[in-house]
Design an enzyme around this catalytic site. Structure first.
Site, PDB file in Angstrom:
ATOM      1  N   VAL A  22       0.826  -1.206   0.000  1.00  0.00           N
ATOM      2  CA  VAL A  22       0.000   0.000   0.000  1.00  0.00           C
ATOM      3  C   VAL A  22       0.867   1.265   0.000  1.00  0.00           C
ATOM      4  CG1 VAL A  22      -1.621   1.322   1.437  1.00  0.00           C
ATOM      5  CG2 VAL A  22      -2.003  -1.107   1.047  1.00  0.00           C
ATOM      6  N   ASP A  51      10.355   3.384   6.473  1.00  0.00           N
ATOM      7  CA  ASP A  51      10.031   1.995   6.830  1.00  0.00           C
ATOM      8  C   ASP A  51      11.042   1.525   7.874  1.00  0.00           C
ATOM      9  OD1 ASP A  51       8.250  -0.341   5.053  1.00  0.00           O
ATOM     10  OD2 ASP A  51       9.615  -1.008   6.647  1.00  0.00           O
ATOM     11  N   ARG A  56      14.574  -3.262   3.166  1.00  0.00           N
ATOM     12  CA  ARG A  56      13.613  -2.693   2.198  1.00  0.00           C
ATOM     13  C   ARG A  56      14.085  -1.290   1.773  1.00  0.00           C
ATOM     14  NH1 ARG A  56       9.626  -3.487  -1.521  1.00  0.00           N
ATOM     15  NH2 ARG A  56       7.794  -2.183  -1.277  1.00  0.00           N
ATOM     16  N   THR A 102      -1.897  -4.597   9.467  1.00  0.00           N
ATOM     17  CA  THR A 102      -2.830  -4.843  10.578  1.00  0.00           C
ATOM     18  C   THR A 102      -3.258  -6.322  10.487  1.00  0.00           C
ATOM     19  OG1 THR A 102      -4.508  -3.833   9.133  1.00  0.00           O
ATOM     20  CG2 THR A 102      -3.739  -2.512  10.978  1.00  0.00           C
ATOM     21  N   THR A 143      -6.107  -0.946   7.378  1.00  0.00           N
ATOM     22  CA  THR A 143      -7.467  -1.441   7.634  1.00  0.00           C
ATOM     23  C   THR A 143      -7.651  -1.734   9.124  1.00  0.00           C
ATOM     24  OG1 THR A 143      -7.373  -2.482   5.476  1.00  0.00           O
ATOM     25  CG2 THR A 143      -9.148  -3.191   6.936  1.00  0.00           C
ATOM     26  N   CYS A 288      -6.176  -9.376   3.387  1.00  0.00           N
ATOM     27  CA  CYS A 288      -7.391  -8.555   3.512  1.00  0.00           C
ATOM     28  C   CYS A 288      -8.640  -9.397   3.765  1.00  0.00           C
ATOM     29  CB  CYS A 288      -7.561  -7.720   2.246  1.00  0.00           C
ATOM     30  SG  CYS A 288      -6.254  -6.493   2.062  1.00  0.00           S
TER      31      CYS A 288
HETATM   32  N1  LIG Z   1      -1.956  -5.453   0.450  1.00  0.00           N
HETATM   33  C1  LIG Z   1      -3.148  -5.077   0.037  1.00  0.00           C
HETATM   34  O1  LIG Z   1      -3.631  -5.480  -1.000  1.00  0.00           O
HETATM   35  C2  LIG Z   1      -3.984  -4.117   0.835  1.00  0.00           C
HETATM   36  C3  LIG Z   1      -5.095  -3.537   0.214  1.00  0.00           C
HETATM   37  C4  LIG Z   1      -5.852  -2.643   0.923  1.00  0.00           C
HETATM   38  C5  LIG Z   1      -5.531  -2.374   2.259  1.00  0.00           C
HETATM   39  N2  LIG Z   1      -4.462  -2.983   2.844  1.00  0.00           N
HETATM   40  C6  LIG Z   1      -4.155  -2.644   4.233  1.00  0.00           C
HETATM   41  O2  LIG Z   1      -3.064  -1.730   4.214  1.00  0.00           O
HETATM   42  C7  LIG Z   1      -2.210  -1.963   5.337  1.00  0.00           C
HETATM   43  C8  LIG Z   1      -0.801  -2.243   4.849  1.00  0.00           C
HETATM   44  O3  LIG Z   1      -0.790  -3.449   4.120  1.00  0.00           O
HETATM   45  P1  LIG Z   1       0.401  -3.861   3.156  1.00  0.00           P
HETATM   46  O4  LIG Z   1      -0.090  -5.028   2.376  1.00  0.00           O
HETATM   47  O5  LIG Z   1       0.924  -2.688   2.439  1.00  0.00           O
HETATM   48  O6  LIG Z   1       1.476  -4.343   4.205  1.00  0.00           O
HETATM   49  P2  LIG Z   1       3.006  -4.729   3.894  1.00  0.00           P
HETATM   50  O7  LIG Z   1       3.373  -5.754   4.885  1.00  0.00           O
HETATM   51  O8  LIG Z   1       3.181  -5.004   2.434  1.00  0.00           O
HETATM   52  O9  LIG Z   1       3.809  -3.400   4.204  1.00  0.00           O
HETATM   53  C9  LIG Z   1       3.853  -2.811   5.442  1.00  0.00           C
HETATM   54  C10 LIG Z   1       5.203  -2.154   5.628  1.00  0.00           C
HETATM   55  O10 LIG Z   1       5.162  -1.472   6.879  1.00  0.00           O
HETATM   56  C11 LIG Z   1       6.420  -1.602   7.482  1.00  0.00           C
HETATM   57  N3  LIG Z   1       6.277  -1.300   8.917  1.00  0.00           N
HETATM   58  C12 LIG Z   1       5.786  -2.081   9.901  1.00  0.00           C
HETATM   59  N4  LIG Z   1       5.790  -1.404  11.074  1.00  0.00           N
HETATM   60  C13 LIG Z   1       6.312  -0.186  10.797  1.00  0.00           C
HETATM   61  C14 LIG Z   1       6.580   0.959  11.586  1.00  0.00           C
HETATM   62  N5  LIG Z   1       6.316   0.984  12.892  1.00  0.00           N
HETATM   63  N6  LIG Z   1       7.140   2.032  10.995  1.00  0.00           N
HETATM   64  C15 LIG Z   1       7.434   2.013   9.677  1.00  0.00           C
HETATM   65  N7  LIG Z   1       7.199   0.964   8.867  1.00  0.00           N
HETATM   66  C16 LIG Z   1       6.628  -0.122   9.438  1.00  0.00           C
HETATM   67  C17 LIG Z   1       6.864  -3.005   7.164  1.00  0.00           C
HETATM   68  O11 LIG Z   1       8.268  -3.133   7.290  1.00  0.00           O
HETATM   69  C18 LIG Z   1       6.375  -3.135   5.710  1.00  0.00           C
HETATM   70  O12 LIG Z   1       7.366  -2.779   4.783  1.00  0.00           O
HETATM   71  C19 LIG Z   1      -2.856  -3.103   6.111  1.00  0.00           C
HETATM   72  O13 LIG Z   1      -3.694  -2.573   7.080  1.00  0.00           O
HETATM   73  C20 LIG Z   1      -3.690  -3.811   5.062  1.00  0.00           C
HETATM   74  O14 LIG Z   1      -4.772  -4.506   5.630  1.00  0.00           O
HETATM   75  C21 LIG Z   1      -3.681  -3.827   2.147  1.00  0.00           C
END
Ligand SMILES: NC(=O)c1ccc[n+]([C@@H]2O[C@H](COP(=O)([O-])OP(=O)(O)OC[C@H]3O[C@@H](n4cnc5c(N)ncnc54)[C@H](O)[C@@H]3O)[C@@H](O)[C@H]2O)c1
Length: 452
Positions: A22, A51, A56, A102, A143, A288
């Site tokens: 995201v 991050d 990464r 999340t 989310t 999700c």
């Molecule tokens: N992946 C999807 O398709 C999607 C779609 C819609 C919504 N979401 C929601 O968006 C959110 C993120 O999902 P994602 O798939 O991008 O996750 P992800 O795991 O791909 O990425 C999250 C990133 O956050 C970093 N991170 C964790 N804790 C951190 C902190 N304290 N400070 C800085 N960086 C930190 C991690 O190292 C990671 O690189 C979630 O709530 C998910 O439910 C995801």
């Protein structure tokens, strides 16, 4: 007239916290938008992509996106962006967007650890900062269930920053909004740009600011929700609805199998009615659909409500990989005398087609069940991260199908574009006479092909 000074809409420093599926697309989109889509005025925003994962950050600084969404050229050509794991660099932001995971814990309950940590980081960043009298704006995109942003994250930020939340008359305040992400990884049509962005804010001025901010770079436009809880709830029900619809068709497919009726043929027939909505049976996984309903059931339980339908949907979908494996074993048993050995080929391992994400993939659970039975398995998935796969199941995932082997079972699990040319004829070259082909993609047909 609103008294508080806010960040300059087209000329602010935006910190994105969490550069995953995201956060990275969002960071690149904001950095690359040179003109406001509404006013056509020039934008000059600086993006600070933050991050905690140093590897990464180091990769992104070399133009490498291990999630295989962006090319080196796109990342390297993006100006106005910094990738960092250092908090003092993030501190230059006056708009913070939180896009951290999340997930759920082992008890299928929300695990808000990352969200709380990210909130604390923002609290640290805004502590003692004056921002030339402009109050910072924090936007959550992760989310969550309704209430998390204001009831759990706000107190943490207040406590750490010493600033007051949503206080117009107070110069030392901070503001907040929630704008859920709705991207669909692996889907080249449903990108950040083409999906209406739901926005919300802690008061109507902030809601307008946040709405204009997203409108300035999302060509699909925005929908301004009346408040933060509405926006939180809207996101979570989208995936809950989908989970239940798939659970229904999964349950029907179990029933029809027992009745010896072909589910796809039933769906074809039913689909001729104007208001029938077609869903296909399948394995629900990922970050999700398989997770979000648990956030809702948790919140419901907290207030003493038992959400029976949502929980039923989850338990049906969570069971599907076991059900599928039972189908494989039953078919194998019937044919074991005619097959030389039980070597299974699995085509696809991630949680969905054209995506390398293995989190909560039911195919991983399937492989674990196959391993428990001590059966041999070859996995081919060119999109997954090999190291992550090895850490998860202790097996290698190959990029291409080994040519010289003849498998007794082929599970065509995902329709990655790398597999698009594979048909029954191609698979017959790596099959024995009686090989069983399980097609979870509904793309193949033939005597030895079986669906869920
Ligand atoms: N992946 C999807 O398709 C999607 C779609 C819609 C919504 N979401 C929601 O968006 C959110 C993120 O999902 P994602 O798939 O991008 O996750 P992800 O795991 O791909 O990425 C999250 C990133 O956050 C970093 N991170 C964790 N804790 C951190 C902190 N304290 N400070 C800085 N960086 C930190 C991690 O190292 C990671 O690189 C979630 O709530 C998910 O439910 C995801």
């Amino acid at each position: 007239m609103y008294k508080s000074k806010l960040p300059k809409l087209n000329n602010c420093n935006v910190g994105i916290i969490g550069l995953g599926y995201v956060g990275l697309p969002l960071a690149l989109k904001i950095a690359n938008q040179k003109q406001c889509l509404v006013t056509q005025k020039k934008t000059n925003r600086k993006v600070i992509g933050y991050d905690i994962d140093k590897i990464r950050i180091e990769e992104l600084n070399r133009g490498i996106d291990k999630k295989n969404i962006f090319s080196k050229k796109i990342i390297n050509d993006t100006k106005n962006i910094i990738f960092t794991h250092k908090m003092h660099t993030l501190m230059r932001s006056e708009v913070f967007i939180i896009t951290v995971p999340t997930p759920i814990n082992i008890k299928n309950e929300p695990d808000l650890y990352f969200l709380k940590e990210a909130s604390k980081i923002v609290g640290e960043c805004i502590k003692g900062q004056n921002y030339k009298g402009r109050n910072p704006i924090i936007i959550y995109e992760s989310t969550v269930y309704p209430g998390v942003t204001e009831e759990i994250c706000v107190p943490l930020i207040e406590q750490i920053s010493g600033k007051k939340y949503n206080c117009e008359k107070y110069t030392n305040s901070f503001y907040l909004g929630y704008s859920p992400e709705r991207i669909n990884p692996g889907d080249l049509k449903k990108t950040i740009d083409s999906i209406t962005k739901v926005t919300s804010g802690c008061n109507k001025y902030i809601a307008n600011w946040i709405d204009s901010f997203y409108k300035s770079f999302i060509s699909a436009g925005t929908f301004k929700a009346s408040n933060i809880k509405v926006a939180e709830a809207a996101k979570i029900i989208e995936n809950t609805q989908r989970d239940i619809n798939i659970a229904l068709v999964n349950e029907l497919s179990i029933l029809f199998k027992k009745l010896n009726i072909n589910t796809n043929e039933v769906l074809d027939a039913a689909n001729t009615k104007w208001n029938f909505q077609r869903y296909s049976p399948g394995l629900v996984g990922g970050h999700c659909i398989g997770v979000d309903p648990y956030y809702l059931t948790f919140k419901a339980k907290e207030i003493g409500l038992n959400t029976k339908l949502i929980s039923a949907g989850r338990s049906i979908n969570d069971y599907m990989h076991e059900y599928f494996f039972e189908q494989v074993l039953t078919k194998l048993k019937k044919r074991e005398k005619t097959l030389k050995y039980e070597d299974i080929l699995l085509l696809g391992l991630s949680y969905k087609s054209n995506c390398g994400d293995i989190r909560n993939s039911q195919l991983i659970s399937l492989v674990k069940n196959i391993q428990k039975k001590k059966m041999k398995i070859t996995i081919v998935d060119p999109l997954v991260n090999k190291k992550e796969v090895f850490n998860e199941i202790g097996l290698e995932s190959l990029d291409i199908i080994p040519k010289l082997k003849k498998y007794s079972v082929i599970i065509f699990a995902l329709y990655h574009k790398e597999f698009e040319k594979l048909g029954v004829r191609e698979l017959s070259k790596i099959s024995q006479k009686n090989t069983i082909i399980f097609d979870l993609t509904n793309k193949l047909s033939g005597e030895n092909v079986f669906n869920l």
